[in-house]
Design an enzyme around this catalytic site. Structure first.
Site, PDB file in Angstrom:
ATOM      1  N   CYS A  42      45.224  34.791  38.178  1.00 53.49           N
ATOM      2  CA  CYS A  42      44.245  36.103  37.925  1.00 53.49           C
ATOM      3  C   CYS A  42      44.441  37.802  38.808  1.00 53.49           C
ATOM      4  CB  CYS A  42      42.261  35.867  37.868  1.00 53.49           C
ATOM      5  SG  CYS A  42      40.856  36.836  38.053  1.00 53.49           S
ATOM      6  N   LEU A  43      43.672  38.233  37.935  1.00 55.46           N
ATOM      7  CA  LEU A  43      44.549  39.615  38.253  1.00 55.46           C
ATOM      8  C   LEU A  43      43.799  40.109  39.019  1.00 55.46           C
ATOM      9  CD1 LEU A  43      44.058  41.583  34.925  1.00 55.46           C
ATOM     10  CD2 LEU A  43      46.002  41.115  35.473  1.00 55.46           C
TER      11      LEU A  43
ATOM     12  N   GLY B  55      45.639  39.028  29.093  1.00 57.57           N
ATOM     13  CA  GLY B  55      43.792  38.628  29.450  1.00 57.57           C
ATOM     14  C   GLY B  55      43.099  39.941  30.255  1.00 57.57           C
TER      15      GLY B  55
ATOM     16  N   HIS C 269      34.901  34.731  33.409  1.00 57.97           N
ATOM     17  CA  HIS C 269      34.469  36.334  34.320  1.00 57.97           C
ATOM     18  C   HIS C 269      33.256  36.560  33.860  1.00 57.97           C
ATOM     19  CE1 HIS C 269      37.391  37.120  36.634  1.00 57.97           C
ATOM     20  NE2 HIS C 269      38.780  36.995  35.834  1.00 57.97           N
TER      21      HIS C 269
ATOM     22  N   GLN D 299      36.096  42.573  35.771  1.00 59.55           N
ATOM     23  CA  GLN D 299      37.700  42.928  36.614  1.00 59.55           C
ATOM     24  C   GLN D 299      37.462  44.420  36.838  1.00 59.55           C
ATOM     25  OE1 GLN D 299      39.394  40.180  34.147  1.00 59.55           O
ATOM     26  NE2 GLN D 299      40.553  39.303  35.603  1.00 59.55           N
TER      27      GLN D 299
ATOM     28  N   HIS E 266      38.615  31.444  30.152  1.00 55.84           N
ATOM     29  CA  HIS E 266      39.470  31.884  31.715  1.00 55.84           C
ATOM     30  C   HIS E 266      38.219  33.274  31.317  1.00 55.84           C
ATOM     31  CE1 HIS E 266      41.848  33.073  34.961  1.00 55.84           C
ATOM     32  NE2 HIS E 266      41.097  34.547  34.281  1.00 55.84           N
ATOM     33  N   GLU E 267      38.644  33.672  30.673  1.00 56.75           N
ATOM     34  CA  GLU E 267      38.196  35.440  30.580  1.00 56.75           C
ATOM     35  C   GLU E 267      36.164  35.342  29.619  1.00 56.75           C
ATOM     36  OE1 GLU E 267      39.910  37.998  31.350  1.00 56.75           O
ATOM     37  OE2 GLU E 267      41.242  37.139  31.182  1.00 56.75           O
TER      38      GLU E 267
END
Length: 152
Positions: free
Chosen positions: A84-85, A39, A130, A44, A126-127
């Site tokens: 997480c990225l 994702g 963000h 991000q 999660h996304e």
């Protein structure tokens, strides 16, 4: 990074289907794959618009959702190990709802409603966090170290 703490703005309906949006979605999908993610959210990569890419490993592959919102969530929760990225090398156990219903606009500009359980539910939570300027480390109950998972 304070950039990740900004609440993203809605994608304008006038933008649905635009070349700009199509290019952005392609780039987001490429970035997510490159980083081995399941994702990614536009913030991000420095784009403060409500766009997420979700890939729970099913045959559908990565799917973009515009202006996603969780419209209902299960009472039941579970702990899920997340990475997480945007927070490389950090993993942690996060309490998430076992299932969610999400309303969004698909890549084609049409309204969709998706029900997600397990991993798919976690990716959406999660996304969408963000998009609201929330990171998983804000919700983590216990930091772990597990580099064998996909990142979100």
């Amino acid at each position: 990074n304070t950039e990740l703490r900004v609440r993203s703005v809605e994608v304008s309906s006038a933008d649905f289907g635009s070349d700009r949006l199509k290019k952005m979605i392609v780039e987001l999908k490429k970035t997510m794959k490159l980083e081995n993610g399941c994702g990614i959210a536009a913030p991000q990569v420095g784009i403060h618009e409500r766009i997420i890419i979700v890939d729970d490993g099913t045959a559908t592959g990565p799917v973009a959702y515009l202006n996603p919102e969780i419209v209902s969530k299960s009472f039941r929760t579970f702990l899920f190990e997340e990475g997480c990225l945007s927070v490389p090398g950090v993993w942690g156990m996060v309490k998430r709802h076992k299932s969610v219903k999400v309303r969004a606009i698909g890549e084609d500009g049409k309204a969709v409603q998706i029900s997600g359980k397990g991993l798919l539910s976690v990716i959406f939570q999660h996304e969408i966090d963000h998009l609201d300027g929330v990171l998983f480390i804000d919700r983590v109950e216990k930091i772990t170290r597990n580099p064998n998972h996909s990142v979100l």
